[in-house]
Design an enzyme around this catalytic site. Sequence first.
Site, PDB file in Angstrom:
ATOM      1  N   PRO A   2       0.834  -1.208   0.000  1.00 33.40           N
ATOM      2  CA  PRO A   2       0.000   0.000   0.000  1.00 33.40           C
ATOM      3  C   PRO A   2       0.869   1.259   0.000  1.00 33.40           C
ATOM      4  CG  PRO A   2      -0.826  -1.601   1.574  1.00 33.40           C
ATOM      5  CD  PRO A   2       0.505  -2.114   1.106  1.00 33.40           C
ATOM      6  N   GLU A   3       0.573   2.166  -0.924  1.00 28.86           N
ATOM      7  CA  GLU A   3       1.314   3.418  -1.021  1.00 28.86           C
ATOM      8  C   GLU A   3       0.437   4.548  -0.486  1.00 28.86           C
ATOM      9  OE1 GLU A   3       3.064   3.760  -4.943  1.00 28.86           O
ATOM     10  OE2 GLU A   3       3.501   1.622  -5.016  1.00 28.86           O
ATOM     11  N   LYS A  57       3.212   6.875   4.774  1.00 34.04           N
ATOM     12  CA  LYS A  57       2.368   5.684   4.635  1.00 34.04           C
ATOM     13  C   LYS A  57       1.867   5.193   5.993  1.00 34.04           C
ATOM     14  CE  LYS A  57       4.976   4.276   0.530  1.00 34.04           C
ATOM     15  NZ  LYS A  57       5.831   3.232  -0.072  1.00 34.04           N
ATOM     16  N   HIS A  90      -5.064 -14.432   9.684  1.00 37.89           N
ATOM     17  CA  HIS A  90      -4.317 -13.192   9.447  1.00 37.89           C
ATOM     18  C   HIS A  90      -5.032 -11.943   9.964  1.00 37.89           C
ATOM     19  CE1 HIS A  90      -1.845 -15.819   7.090  1.00 37.89           C
ATOM     20  NE2 HIS A  90      -2.727 -15.916   6.100  1.00 37.89           N
ATOM     21  N   ARG A 109       1.222 -11.226   5.294  1.00 37.09           N
ATOM     22  CA  ARG A 109       2.683 -11.329   5.313  1.00 37.09           C
ATOM     23  C   ARG A 109       3.308 -10.788   6.598  1.00 37.09           C
ATOM     24  NH1 ARG A 109       5.027  -9.554  -0.456  1.00 37.09           N
ATOM     25  NH2 ARG A 109       6.855 -10.591   0.426  1.00 37.09           N
ATOM     26  N   LYS A 150      22.929  15.196  -7.396  1.00 37.85           N
ATOM     27  CA  LYS A 150      22.562  13.843  -6.970  1.00 37.85           C
ATOM     28  C   LYS A 150      22.722  12.887  -8.161  1.00 37.85           C
ATOM     29  CE  LYS A 150      20.981  14.593  -2.706  1.00 37.85           C
ATOM     30  NZ  LYS A 150      21.109  16.045  -2.597  1.00 37.85           N
ATOM     31  N   ARG A 259      13.937  -2.555  -7.644  1.00 40.88           N
ATOM     32  CA  ARG A 259      12.491  -2.563  -7.888  1.00 40.88           C
ATOM     33  C   ARG A 259      12.220  -2.670  -9.384  1.00 40.88           C
ATOM     34  NH1 ARG A 259       9.695  -0.617  -3.501  1.00 40.88           N
ATOM     35  NH2 ARG A 259       7.990  -1.798  -4.469  1.00 40.88           N
TER      36      ARG A 259
END
Length: 270
Positions: A2-3, A57, A90, A109, A150, A259
Amino acid sequence: MPELPEVETAKNGITPYLDGFYIEKIIVRQPKLRWEVSPELSQISHQKVTALSRRAKYLIIHTAQGYIIGHLGMSGAVRIVSPDSPVNKHDHLDIVMNNGKIMRYNDPRRFGAWFWTENLDEFPLFAKLGPEPLSGEFNSDYLFKKSRKKPTAVKSFIMNNAVVVGIGNIYANEVLFQCGLHPEKPAGKITKTQAALLTETIKKELTRAIAQGGTTLKDFLQPDGKPGYFVQELQIYGKKGCPCPKCGQKIESFTVGQRNSYVCLHCQKK
């Protein structure tokens, strides 16, 4: 995982059932999540919920005595259920309210977390967080100055919570595609114009995702059990081998910062 839009959706979904009501008790069935559930949570009784908010988050439940802070981890979700709702595998934590509703946390998880703190300003996991992407503090001048010198890939740069919070892999891919930026382009080489476009697009895409209840790929559900519908709006994420919606060239996939990244090599230039 979840973002920001998914956590904002979760907050908005549970607020009507928690805000202004009293917590009768908190049932912790599984304390061993990513971090151990704060033992103080099991001691909470008859505490009024005064507000709900979000930082990065993290979901924050404000009470008269302190703050309950939740992180959904990789697969967590919260939903509102009735007292006679069966407990499923869960279902690790219940916040039992005095209005006949329960906020139930499910996490297959077990990478989530639930904390208690009396002082939000001193909560250690918030100490190094960057600005909220939908705030005025996050603007093109800030992003351009922050990116100078950067060498980091721009995708990793905007996913760094010390730069700006809440942008995970799904939305980073979508934003960079909309901006025509290759995910491996060094952040220090983006121009002022690109920084302005990047900032604007981040705000636009996150706002659109929140309006549609976030993105459901596998585990995430809104508190009412419905999926997040922004998955239908995804242009590039998860679409390896599909034609680019802009030019028709096949979408490629490779790893950036460990990613999965999706890119149209014609539309997204380094």
